[in-house]
Design a protein around this motif. Sequence first.
Motif, PDB file in Angstrom:
ATOM      1  N   ALA A 154      -5.288 -52.421   0.238  1.00  0.00           N
ATOM      2  CA  ALA A 154      -6.079 -51.913   1.363  1.00  0.00           C
ATOM      3  C   ALA A 154      -7.558 -51.829   0.994  1.00  0.00           C
ATOM      4  O   ALA A 154      -8.426 -52.177   1.794  1.00  0.00           O
ATOM      5  N   LEU A 155      -7.853 -51.401  -0.228  1.00  0.00           N
ATOM      6  CA  LEU A 155      -9.242 -51.307  -0.675  1.00  0.00           C
ATOM      7  C   LEU A 155      -9.883 -52.688  -0.787  1.00  0.00           C
ATOM      8  O   LEU A 155     -11.034 -52.880  -0.385  1.00  0.00           O
ATOM      9  N   ASP A 156      -9.138 -53.663  -1.312  1.00  0.00           N
ATOM     10  CA  ASP A 156      -9.661 -55.034  -1.409  1.00  0.00           C
ATOM     11  C   ASP A 156      -9.957 -55.608  -0.031  1.00  0.00           C
ATOM     12  O   ASP A 156     -10.993 -56.247   0.170  1.00  0.00           O
ATOM     13  N   ARG A 157      -9.057 -55.395   0.919  1.00  0.00           N
ATOM     14  CA  ARG A 157      -9.265 -55.921   2.273  1.00  0.00           C
ATOM     15  C   ARG A 157     -10.434 -55.214   2.955  1.00  0.00           C
ATOM     16  O   ARG A 157     -11.209 -55.858   3.668  1.00  0.00           O
ATOM     17  N   LEU A 158     -10.569 -53.920   2.724  1.00  0.00           N
ATOM     18  CA  LEU A 158     -11.713 -53.186   3.292  1.00  0.00           C
ATOM     19  C   LEU A 158     -13.018 -53.750   2.747  1.00  0.00           C
ATOM     20  O   LEU A 158     -13.972 -53.993   3.486  1.00  0.00           O
ATOM     21  N   THR A 159     -13.064 -53.980   1.444  1.00  0.00           N
ATOM     22  CA  THR A 159     -14.274 -54.507   0.812  1.00  0.00           C
ATOM     23  C   THR A 159     -14.569 -55.931   1.267  1.00  0.00           C
ATOM     24  O   THR A 159     -15.713 -56.266   1.592  1.00  0.00           O
ATOM     25  N   ALA A 160     -13.537 -56.774   1.288  1.00  0.00           N
ATOM     26  CA  ALA A 160     -13.733 -58.183   1.616  1.00  0.00           C
ATOM     27  C   ALA A 160     -14.030 -58.408   3.092  1.00  0.00           C
ATOM     28  O   ALA A 160     -14.748 -59.351   3.443  1.00  0.00           O
ATOM     29  N   GLU A 161     -13.492 -57.565   3.951  1.00  0.00           N
ATOM     30  CA  GLU A 161     -13.658 -57.804   5.383  1.00  0.00           C
ATOM     31  C   GLU A 161     -14.695 -56.861   6.007  1.00  0.00           C
ATOM     32  O   GLU A 161     -15.807 -57.277   6.316  1.00  0.00           O
ATOM     33  N   ALA A 162     -14.346 -55.617   6.178  1.00  0.00           N
ATOM     34  CA  ALA A 162     -15.182 -54.704   6.960  1.00  0.00           C
ATOM     35  C   ALA A 162     -16.539 -54.453   6.314  1.00  0.00           C
ATOM     36  O   ALA A 162     -17.581 -54.555   6.976  1.00  0.00           O
ATOM     37  N   LEU A 163     -16.561 -54.119   5.043  1.00  0.00           N
ATOM     38  CA  LEU A 163     -17.838 -53.809   4.396  1.00  0.00           C
ATOM     39  C   LEU A 163     -18.722 -55.043   4.251  1.00  0.00           C
ATOM     40  O   LEU A 163     -19.944 -54.958   4.404  1.00  0.00           O
ATOM     41  N   THR A 164     -18.123 -56.179   3.977  1.00  0.00           N
ATOM     42  CA  THR A 164     -18.898 -57.421   3.869  1.00  0.00           C
ATOM     43  C   THR A 164     -19.499 -57.796   5.213  1.00  0.00           C
ATOM     44  O   THR A 164     -20.676 -58.179   5.296  1.00  0.00           O
ATOM     45  N   HIS A 165     -18.713 -57.655   6.306  1.00  0.00           N
ATOM     46  CA  HIS A 165     -19.247 -57.958   7.636  1.00  0.00           C
ATOM     47  C   HIS A 165     -20.389 -57.015   7.998  1.00  0.00           C
ATOM     48  O   HIS A 165     -21.394 -57.445   8.562  1.00  0.00           O
ATOM     49  N   ALA A 166     -20.225 -55.734   7.689  1.00  0.00           N
ATOM     50  CA  ALA A 166     -21.284 -54.764   8.001  1.00  0.00           C
ATOM     51  C   ALA A 166     -22.552 -55.064   7.213  1.00  0.00           C
ATOM     52  O   ALA A 166     -23.660 -55.019   7.756  1.00  0.00           O
ATOM     53  N   ASP A 168     -23.499 -57.975   5.921  1.00  0.00           N
ATOM     54  CA  ASP A 168     -24.097 -59.230   6.377  1.00  0.00           C
ATOM     55  C   ASP A 168     -24.731 -59.094   7.756  1.00  0.00           C
ATOM     56  O   ASP A 168     -25.813 -59.630   8.003  1.00  0.00           O
ATOM     57  N   SER A 169     -24.087 -58.383   8.669  1.00  0.00           N
ATOM     58  CA  SER A 169     -24.629 -58.272  10.025  1.00  0.00           C
ATOM     59  C   SER A 169     -25.900 -57.430  10.070  1.00  0.00           C
ATOM     60  O   SER A 169     -26.758 -57.647  10.915  1.00  0.00           O
ATOM     61  N   ALA A 170     -26.030 -56.464   9.166  1.00  0.00           N
ATOM     62  CA  ALA A 170     -27.243 -55.650   9.120  1.00  0.00           C
ATOM     63  C   ALA A 170     -28.266 -56.206   8.146  1.00  0.00           C
ATOM     64  O   ALA A 170     -29.313 -55.589   7.944  1.00  0.00           O
ATOM     65  N   ALA A 171     -27.995 -57.360   7.549  1.00  0.00           N
ATOM     66  CA  ALA A 171     -28.898 -58.026   6.600  1.00  0.00           C
ATOM     67  C   ALA A 171     -29.301 -57.094   5.463  1.00  0.00           C
ATOM     68  O   ALA A 171     -30.468 -56.993   5.102  1.00  0.00           O
TER      69      ALA A 171
END
Length: 192
Positions: A154-166, A168-171
């Motif tokens: 769950a931690l790996d998926r949170l890091t790879a998906e949600a946190l990475t998207h946030a 990248d989207s906020a530069a």
Amino acid sequence: MLRTVNRVLIGVVGLVLLAVGGAVLAVGLGASPPSWWIHDSRHDVLLSTAERTRWRDDDWWWPVVIAVLAVLVLLALWWLVSVLRRRRLGEVLVDTGDGAGALLRGRALERVLAGEAGEVEGVTHAHVHLTGRRDAPETRVRLQLEPHVDPATALDRLTAEALTHARDSAALKALPTEVRLRAAKHKAERVS
């Protein structure tokens, strides 16, 4: 750290005020005070005229009184500001590449990040809190996991998906995150 200091300070001040106020009330209601107590009877005053005017003619008295009171006022103001300070980040500065930048509401980023974190398989509830500065935000994420979920996955998926998207989207160059995981507790159900 500041929250702990705040609670300890409020507790100590409250206990001192309660003890002194209770003792003064007890003496005022007719209880006999100990010999070392500042009041002798219910009609005694806190400071007599002699005690109030004793240091008045000394040159050091008033500067010391004013300095002590000024320090107490400054400490009280510092404490009030630290208590009233907003803990949540109101906006995030997004680098648009043209040198101007844009502002992203902190609550909006929190909601999107919590929504995406809640979509991770096995996460029953996600809560996100933005802190830090607007040009260097930090996040605190609390995830409630189903009992069968592997926390590392769950931690790996949170890091790879949600946190990475946030990030990248906020530069953002970095998005430091503190993640707290907790297992969901299910009530026993009767099977018939």
